[in-house]
Enzyme design. Structure first.
Site, PDB file in Angstrom:
ATOM      1  N   CYS A 170      12.440  -9.222  -1.764  1.00 15.83           N
ATOM      2  CA  CYS A 170      12.683  -8.478  -0.517  1.00 15.83           C
ATOM      3  C   CYS A 170      13.505  -9.312   0.461  1.00 15.83           C
ATOM      4  O   CYS A 170      14.102  -8.774   1.384  1.00 15.83           O
ATOM      5  CB  CYS A 170      11.357  -8.064   0.105  1.00 15.83           C
ATOM      6  SG  CYS A 170      10.248  -9.463   0.329  1.00 15.83           S
ATOM      7  N   GLY A 208       5.455  -3.155  -0.374  1.00 15.46           N
ATOM      8  CA  GLY A 208       6.180  -2.290  -1.303  1.00 15.46           C
ATOM      9  C   GLY A 208       7.322  -1.598  -0.595  1.00 15.46           C
ATOM     10  O   GLY A 208       7.857  -2.110   0.403  1.00 15.46           O
ATOM     11  N   SER A 209       7.665  -0.434  -1.078  1.00 14.62           N
ATOM     12  CA  SER A 209       8.854   0.247  -0.554  1.00 14.62           C
ATOM     13  C   SER A 209       8.591   0.879   0.815  1.00 14.62           C
ATOM     14  O   SER A 209       7.452   1.227   1.145  1.00 14.62           O
ATOM     15  CB  SER A 209       9.280   1.344  -1.539  1.00 14.62           C
ATOM     16  OG  SER A 209       8.247   2.300  -1.649  1.00 14.62           O
ATOM     17  N   THR A 210       9.661   1.072   1.554  1.00 19.43           N
ATOM     18  CA  THR A 210       9.572   1.735   2.857  1.00 19.43           C
ATOM     19  C   THR A 210       9.106   3.182   2.669  1.00 19.43           C
ATOM     20  O   THR A 210       8.330   3.706   3.471  1.00 19.43           O
ATOM     21  CB  THR A 210      10.936   1.654   3.556  1.00 19.43           C
ATOM     22  OG1 THR A 210      11.208   0.259   3.793  1.00 19.43           O
ATOM     23  CG2 THR A 210      10.963   2.403   4.885  1.00 19.43           C
ATOM     24  N   GLU A 220       4.362  -4.417   4.656  1.00 18.02           N
ATOM     25  CA  GLU A 220       5.496  -5.311   4.359  1.00 18.02           C
ATOM     26  C   GLU A 220       6.437  -4.527   3.461  1.00 18.02           C
ATOM     27  O   GLU A 220       6.138  -4.314   2.284  1.00 18.02           O
ATOM     28  CB  GLU A 220       5.003  -6.570   3.633  1.00 18.02           C
ATOM     29  CG  GLU A 220       4.031  -7.416   4.437  1.00 18.02           C
ATOM     30  CD  GLU A 220       4.655  -8.030   5.675  1.00 18.02           C
ATOM     31  OE1 GLU A 220       5.896  -8.183   5.709  1.00 18.02           O
ATOM     32  OE2 GLU A 220       3.905  -8.342   6.610  1.00 18.02           O
ATOM     33  N   GLU A 256      18.570  -0.139   0.544  1.00 18.52           N
ATOM     34  CA  GLU A 256      18.118  -1.259  -0.282  1.00 18.52           C
ATOM     35  C   GLU A 256      18.401  -0.958  -1.752  1.00 18.52           C
ATOM     36  O   GLU A 256      18.070   0.117  -2.242  1.00 18.52           O
ATOM     37  CB  GLU A 256      16.612  -1.467  -0.083  1.00 18.52           C
ATOM     38  CG  GLU A 256      16.090  -2.698  -0.792  1.00 18.52           C
ATOM     39  CD  GLU A 256      14.580  -2.872  -0.665  1.00 18.52           C
ATOM     40  OE1 GLU A 256      13.853  -1.880  -0.840  1.00 18.52           O
ATOM     41  OE2 GLU A 256      14.143  -4.004  -0.405  1.00 18.52           O
TER      42      GLU A 256
HETATM   43  P1  NAD Z   1       6.472   0.819  -4.395  1.00 16.54           P
HETATM   44  O1  NAD Z   1       6.316   1.207  -2.974  1.00 16.54           O
HETATM   45  O2  NAD Z   1       6.962   1.835  -5.355  1.00 16.54           O
HETATM   46  O3  NAD Z   1       5.041   0.360  -4.984  1.00 16.54           O
HETATM   47  C1  NAD Z   1       4.315  -0.703  -4.410  1.00 16.54           C
HETATM   48  C2  NAD Z   1       2.842  -0.502  -4.723  1.00 16.54           C
HETATM   49  O4  NAD Z   1       2.373   0.645  -4.041  1.00 16.54           O
HETATM   50  C3  NAD Z   1       2.536  -0.259  -6.187  1.00 16.54           C
HETATM   51  O5  NAD Z   1       1.291  -0.858  -6.481  1.00 16.54           O
HETATM   52  C4  NAD Z   1       2.446   1.267  -6.260  1.00 16.54           C
HETATM   53  O6  NAD Z   1       1.654   1.731  -7.311  1.00 16.54           O
HETATM   54  C5  NAD Z   1       1.815   1.576  -4.931  1.00 16.54           C
HETATM   55  N1  NAD Z   1       2.147   2.881  -4.361  1.00 16.54           N
HETATM   56  C6  NAD Z   1       3.264   3.618  -4.525  1.00 16.54           C
HETATM   57  N2  NAD Z   1       3.208   4.733  -3.766  1.00 16.54           N
HETATM   58  C7  NAD Z   1       2.034   4.674  -3.086  1.00 16.54           C
HETATM   59  C8  NAD Z   1       1.401   5.524  -2.132  1.00 16.54           C
HETATM   60  N3  NAD Z   1       1.964   6.655  -1.707  1.00 16.54           N
HETATM   61  N4  NAD Z   1       0.194   5.164  -1.643  1.00 16.54           N
HETATM   62  C9  NAD Z   1      -0.388   4.005  -2.036  1.00 16.54           C
HETATM   63  N5  NAD Z   1       0.155   3.176  -2.950  1.00 16.54           N
HETATM   64  C10 NAD Z   1       1.358   3.501  -3.458  1.00 16.54           C
HETATM   65  O7  NAD Z   1       7.345  -0.502  -4.412  1.00 16.54           O
HETATM   66  P2  NAD Z   1       7.850  -1.324  -5.686  1.00 16.54           P
HETATM   67  O8  NAD Z   1       8.971  -0.581  -6.295  1.00 16.54           O
HETATM   68  O9  NAD Z   1       6.676  -1.707  -6.518  1.00 16.54           O
HETATM   69  O10 NAD Z   1       8.386  -2.673  -4.999  1.00 16.54           O
HETATM   70  C11 NAD Z   1       9.669  -2.838  -4.508  1.00 16.54           C
HETATM   71  C12 NAD Z   1       9.688  -2.681  -3.002  1.00 16.54           C
HETATM   72  O11 NAD Z   1       8.794  -3.616  -2.403  1.00 16.54           O
HETATM   73  C13 NAD Z   1      11.044  -2.984  -2.404  1.00 16.54           C
HETATM   74  O12 NAD Z   1      11.328  -2.016  -1.422  1.00 16.54           O
HETATM   75  C14 NAD Z   1      10.855  -4.349  -1.751  1.00 16.54           C
HETATM   76  O13 NAD Z   1      11.715  -4.630  -0.679  1.00 16.54           O
HETATM   77  C15 NAD Z   1       9.442  -4.267  -1.308  1.00 16.54           C
HETATM   78  N6  NAD Z   1       8.885  -5.595  -1.082  1.00 16.54           N
HETATM   79  C16 NAD Z   1       8.648  -6.000   0.206  1.00 16.54           C
HETATM   80  C17 NAD Z   1       8.153  -7.271   0.443  1.00 16.54           C
HETATM   81  C18 NAD Z   1       7.874  -7.757   1.837  1.00 16.54           C
HETATM   82  O14 NAD Z   1       7.196  -8.756   1.975  1.00 16.54           O
HETATM   83  N7  NAD Z   1       8.357  -7.097   2.874  1.00 16.54           N
HETATM   84  C19 NAD Z   1       7.898  -8.123  -0.630  1.00 16.54           C
HETATM   85  C20 NAD Z   1       8.161  -7.675  -1.916  1.00 16.54           C
HETATM   86  C21 NAD Z   1       8.646  -6.396  -2.145  1.00 16.54           C
END
Ligand code: NAD
Length: 485
Positions: A287, A231-233, A253, A389
């Site tokens: 990503c 997910g997000s950084t 990731e 990003e």
């Molecule tokens: P996000 O971080 O908002 O959410 C990802 C997941 O984490 C969701 O299930 C969300 O509910 C959960 N979440 C959010 N905050 C949390 C916390 N504090 N503790 C635990 N869980 C939490 O990301 P998003 O908007 O769903 O996805 C987009 C991001 O994901 C982009 O930054 C993208 O680059 C990244 N991404 C990375 C990869 C990789 O392989 N490096 C692949 C796909 C997406």
């Protein structure tokens, strides 16, 4: 087996489908139409507690189940995903807004590959032994960790969810997993598939909910010993802060701002068609998309003209139509974020070569969230547009004169996930590949994936690697046994 979208999505705990214990739900919206078409559980600590209890109860049996039996069950899940491709692909598209042809071609096939790959992998997994001549022999056991947490994002919903769950289960762990609240439907359907495939109760538990109420509770739970997160950084930072003092294993990731480095000797037609994909596939919400395009000065103008002409032809519209090359942006929140980034680029002095605005949908998509493919030039390497990003159909163009300058531009980023290099000079390809600060380098291709290779990023793009043995090692604890002879 009924894989139609229900009005109320349910959690999967201890082998049962059930409502969230609080009875609270969130809207699940189709971003191509704006319609609320189902409700998803707003799970909280009570549901996490129930899922952890079910996983703990299942662990003693699952962790000692012969690998051949685990292989058979995971393979059955893979087969059921294939058998239900149409229903899953439609659900993915309705949740995410991506074109249906893309869900069918990429997302759902990859989800079944993930299960098949790790089902087979665990049959071949082996460990080291170290001989001390005639003194002693050491061997390393790799044992499942226990209950582990898997949390995934919305951009490749079932694809990334299964990329974590499959190796965790194959290695003998029990899992508490949470897909993104924005795209819950295919993971709900996976619950039904797991029941049908005979996965024992409690081995996999799927909770639906948001980050604050559910994700962070999974991360902080003392009986969850490892967290695999994509997910997000921003969220990755929070997770690392919670998990580090608890000494949990973490795999993160995270985001990317990947350079696509194009030298003048690139194979023009292949580079052009691949660059269109690496810029705009999945509305730029991958990503690994190459959002910073770096072009050698001598071909810059020619590249720019042809790239704009090709991107202009990408039809944006109803994801159910085969002719739509670009579907909807996943949510209103993200749509507003991407449009905000475009506004920022304008304020920073960026020139909109193409797009830079929303697109009005037609027919059933009149209230959909569409953004035109956007190409921006004229911005410096260290402005916010080139550093942060965006995760949408937005790319910037920059030119370079020398290999050194290309490398400097490529590495001027806090992220380090992937990079693409276009050149027919093998020596240069190797030189540049070695010097770019990214975990994944593609030379003369993009998104060509061998599931055995290490997958992950440098710098703010994360910690650890997924894929192949790396994933099976992450989901096991090594234990050395030394026997004196
Ligand atoms: P996000 O971080 O908002 O959410 C990802 C997941 O984490 C969701 O299930 C969300 O509910 C959960 N979440 C959010 N905050 C949390 C916390 N504090 N503790 C635990 N869980 C939490 O990301 P998003 O908007 O769903 O996805 C987009 C991001 O994901 C982009 O930054 C993208 O680059 C990244 N991404 C990375 C990869 C990789 O392989 N490096 C692949 C796909 C997406």
């Amino acid at each position: 087996m009924n894989l139609t979208a229900p009005a109320h999505i349910q959690n999967y705990i201890g082998g049962n489908l059930q409502a969230p214990l609080s009875g609270k739900y969130m809207d699940n919206i189709n971003p191509a139409t704006g319609e609320v078409y189902s409700l998803t559980p707003d799970s909280d600590a009570l549901d996490v507690e129930a899922a952890v209890a079910a996983a703990k109860a299942a662990f003693p049996v699952w962790s000692t189940t012969p690998v051949e039996e685990r292989f058979k069950i995971l393979n059955r899940i893979a087969q059921l995903i294939d058998d239900n491709m149409d229903a899953l692909a439609l659900a993915e598209t309705n949740d995410n807004g991506k074109p249906l042809w893309l869900s069918k071609r990429v997302d759902i096939p990859r989800a079944s590959s993930n299960f098949r790959f790790f089902a087979t992998g665990i049959m071949h997994f082996s460990t080291d032994s170290h001989s001390m001549e005639d003194k002693a022999i050491n061997y390393t056991l790799r044992q499942p960790i226990g209950v582990v947490g898997c949390i995934s994002p919305w951009n490749l919903p079932l694809y990334l969810f299964t990329w974590k769950i499959a190796p965790a289960l194959a290695a003998g762990n029990c899992v508490v997993a949470k897909p993104s609240e924005v795209t819950p439907m295919t993971s709900y359907m996976l619950s039904i598939i797991c029941q049908e495939a005979g996965l024992p109760a409690g081995v996999l538990n799927i909770l639906h909910g948001n980050g604050p109420n559910c994700g962070s509770v999974i991360v902080a739970h003392p009986h969850i010993k490892a967290i695999s997160f994509t997910g997000s950084t921003r969220a990755g930072k929070d997770i690392a802060a919670t998990a580090a003092p608890m000494f949990k294993k973490i795999s993160l990731e995270l985001g990317g701002k990947n350079p696509n480095i194009i030298f003048a000797d690139a194979n023009w037609s292949k580079m052009m068609s691949t660059t269109i994909q690496s810029s705009f596939s999945n509305q730029g919400q991958i990503c690994l998309c190459g959002s910073r395009i770096l072009v050698e000065e001598s071909i810059y103008e020619q590249f720019k003209a042809e790239f704009i002409a090709r991107a202009q032809k990408l039809t944006v519209g109803d994801p159910l139509e085969d002719s739509s090359k670009q579907g909807a942006i996943v949510s209103k929140l993200h749509y507003d974020k991407v449009l905000g980034c475009i506004e920022l680029a304008k304020q920073e002095g960026g020139k909109m070569l193409l797009g830079g605005h929303a697109v009005k949908g037609t027919g059933r998509c009149a209230n959909g969230l569409f953004i035109a493919p956007t190409i921006i030039e004229g911005l410096g390497a260290s402005c916010r547009t080139n550093m942060e990003e965006i995760f949408g159909p937005v790319v910037t163009l920059q030119s370079f004169k020398t290999e050194e300058e290309a490398l400097e531009l490529a590495n001027t980023s806090d992220y380090g996930l992937s990079a693409t290099i276009w050149t027919q000079d093998v020596s240069r390809a190797n030189r540049v590949a070695a010097k770019v600060h990214s975990g994944i380098i593609w030379v003369n291709c993009w998104l060509l994936r061998d599931l055995r290779t290490p997958f992950g990023g440098f710098k703010n793009s994360g910690v650890g690697r997924e894929g192949g043995w790396d994933a099976l090692r992450f989901f096991t604890e090594p234990k050395n046994v030394c026997i004196e002879l």
